[in-house]
Design an enzyme around this catalytic site. Structure first.
Site, PDB file in Angstrom:
ATOM      1  N   ASP A 152      -1.670   2.287   1.476  1.00  0.00           N
ATOM      2  CA  ASP A 152      -2.360   1.627   2.585  1.00  0.00           C
ATOM      3  C   ASP A 152      -3.215   2.613   3.375  1.00  0.00           C
ATOM      4  O   ASP A 152      -4.409   2.375   3.618  1.00  0.00           O
ATOM      5  CB  ASP A 152      -1.346   0.957   3.524  1.00  0.00           C
ATOM      6  CG  ASP A 152      -0.454  -0.033   2.801  1.00  0.00           C
ATOM      7  OD1 ASP A 152      -0.796  -0.405   1.664  1.00  0.00           O
ATOM      8  OD2 ASP A 152       0.586  -0.417   3.358  1.00  0.00           O
ATOM      9  N   THR A 197       3.711   0.194  -7.128  1.00  0.00           N
ATOM     10  CA  THR A 197       3.577   1.323  -8.053  1.00  0.00           C
ATOM     11  C   THR A 197       3.392   2.633  -7.289  1.00  0.00           C
ATOM     12  O   THR A 197       3.553   3.704  -7.862  1.00  0.00           O
ATOM     13  CB  THR A 197       2.355   1.123  -8.980  1.00  0.00           C
ATOM     14  OG1 THR A 197       1.244   0.756  -8.161  1.00  0.00           O
ATOM     15  CG2 THR A 197       2.580   0.058 -10.022  1.00  0.00           C
TER      16      THR A 197
HETATM   17  C1  GLA Z   1       3.355  -1.898   1.278  1.00  0.00           C
HETATM   18  C2  GLA Z   1       3.486  -0.380   1.361  1.00  0.00           C
HETATM   19  C3  GLA Z   1       2.649   0.298   0.275  1.00  0.00           C
HETATM   20  C4  GLA Z   1       2.953  -0.305  -1.105  1.00  0.00           C
HETATM   21  C5  GLA Z   1       2.919  -1.820  -1.066  1.00  0.00           C
HETATM   22  C6  GLA Z   1       3.374  -2.446  -2.354  1.00  0.00           C
HETATM   23  O1  GLA Z   1       2.048  -2.281   1.575  1.00  0.00           O
HETATM   24  O2  GLA Z   1       3.073   0.092   2.626  1.00  0.00           O
HETATM   25  O3  GLA Z   1       2.860   1.694   0.297  1.00  0.00           O
HETATM   26  O4  GLA Z   1       4.182   0.165  -1.577  1.00  0.00           O
HETATM   27  O5  GLA Z   1       3.712  -2.346  -0.018  1.00  0.00           O
HETATM   28  O6  GLA Z   1       2.477  -2.167  -3.385  1.00  0.00           O
END
Ligand code: GLA
Length: 403
Positions: free
Chosen positions: A189, A50
């Site tokens: 993240d 999302t």
């Molecule tokens: C990875 C990406 C995040 C996010 C997730 C899925 O961790 O680094 O930015 O998009 O996937 O939610």
């Protein structure tokens, strides 16, 4: 089956500091002027795929992460060493060579952050000796690279006094990941890591970066992470494919309704306008993004009311949507989650992170944890042919200097 309970308490961080400074001394000759830092890893409780769709996410920082010892040098040289890649040895570079290269390996992550600081006009005045030690399992999808990025930014701020907030550290880390390491990730993240708060998850609206901390008080239950140990493989290209499918759906919807992102729609609006999306695949991808965002909002409401059962059910529904509509789970993550669902005492279970391998996150009642690890572990091994690893984790703070 291996079982880990990772905790970073005062005593443990003292031991860790000693261990890292000792290794620093062995590698670089002495540890004069070195300081030790820590940045966490993260797990996302709900709100998957999302963050690049203007929706909400609900991640938290962990007490496992990356430790780093660093000191300034008097020249422009950069020296890096990772205790996780001992055989690679010391990687030398310079502040005049901040360009990505295959040879640079893992050091492209800290170098990318240095480059991103300089791109923003924050010139790094001197080189550094850096040694890292990560306690996040490699390739687990618990954001070891974002952890290294935020840690690097935190170290640069500490040594050189750059006027950047923790939120800036997240944005700089994401910028480095997107433009230096060419991974098109969202903000979740780096934000979860830079802004982490002990015993809280972060309810972040990725449309405007407004956020709220929600206490996670799981009375009589814990967060258990199961690592599939599946090699990532095509993960990155599929991630970018999902992003572009969502972009296609958005641009078609925008011909019918004034929205900035898929996060602007609720379920009813999606049902009404979904006909504007020409491909069936893109329609399912967009449906996931819209419904997952609404699920995340509802999950946080449920948590605030103390309704952990509802929270768990929304986690389960998230997995089903990621499996059927978004198609990012795969047999390994499905095996772990489906085994988890069959066990009494499991409040909710879903894949976490990008998918295509990596980990699942489950909320499990205390008395059921041992049985959970044993049973999910054996079902998984029988079905998939190799072992999963389990981690009973705690929610920790963002980056710190070890005292
Ligand atoms: C990875 C990406 C995040 C996010 C997730 C899925 O961790 O680094 O930015 O998009 O996937 O939610």
């Amino acid at each position: 089956m291996r079982i880990f309970a990772q905790m970073r308490r005062n005593g443990e961080s003292r031991i860790m500091k000693e261990k890292i400074l000792n290794r620093f001394q062995e590698i670089y000759g002495d540890s004069e002027g070195a300081k030790v830092f820590f940045a966490p890893g993260r797990v996302n409780l709900i709100g998957e795929h999302t963050d690049y769709n203007g929706g909400h996410v609900f991640p938290c920082a962990l007490t496992i992460g990356t430790y780093g010892a660093a000191r300034r040098r008097n020249d422009r040289k950069l020296r890096f060493f990772s205790m996780n890649f001992e055989s690679v040895g010391v990687v030398e570079s310079s502040l005049d060579e901040l360009t990505p290269s295959g040879q640079a390996g893992w050091t492209n992550y800290p170098k990318g952050v240095m480059w991103a600081f300089e791109e923003r006009g924050m010139k790094i005045p001197s080189g550094m000796d850096i040694l890292l030690y990560g306690t996040i399992p490699n390739g687990s999808g618990l954001s070891s690279s974002a952890s290294v990025e935020v840690l690097t930014g935190f170290i640069l701020r500490d040594f050189f006094g750059f006027a950047v907030s923790n939120q800036d550290l997240a944005l700089i880390g994401q910028y480095a990941e997107n433009h230096f390491n060419k991974v098109n990730c969202g903000i979740m993240d780096q934000f979860a890591i830079a802004m982490g708060k002990k015993d809280h998850a972060i309810f972040l609206d990725t449309a405007d970066l407004s956020y709220e901390y929600a206490p996670i008080t799981l009375k009589g239950a814990k967060i258990v992470i199961a690592c599939s140990n599946k090699k990532r493989g095509l993960g990155e290209s599929k991630y970018n494919e999902r992003r572009s499918e969502c972009e296609t759906a958005l641009s078609e919807l925008q011909k019918e309704i004034k929205i900035e992102s898929l996060g602007d729609l609720d379920e009813a609006a999606f049902e009404k306008y979904q006909g504007a999306i020409s491909s069936e695949v893109c329609r399912r991808r967009a449906k996931h993004a819209v419904f997952e965002n609404q699920r995340t909002i509802r999950a946080v409401e449920a948590l605030k009311k103390g309704d952990i059962t509802e929270f768990g059910q929304l986690m389960n529904a998230s997995h089903i949507s990621l499996r059927d509509d978004y198609e990012v789970t795969g047999p390994e993550l499905d095996a772990l989650v489906e085994a988890a669902w069959s066990i009494p005492g499991v409040i909710g279970s879903r894949m976490t992170g990008a998918g295509f391998g990596g980990c699942t996150v489950s909320i499990v009642k205390d008395e059921a944890i041992d049985g959970f690890i044993e049973k999910v572990g054996s079902i998984y091994e029988n079905k998939i042919g190799y072992k999963a690893d389990f981690y009973v984790v705690e929610i920790g703070d963002g980056p710190v200097i070890l005292p």
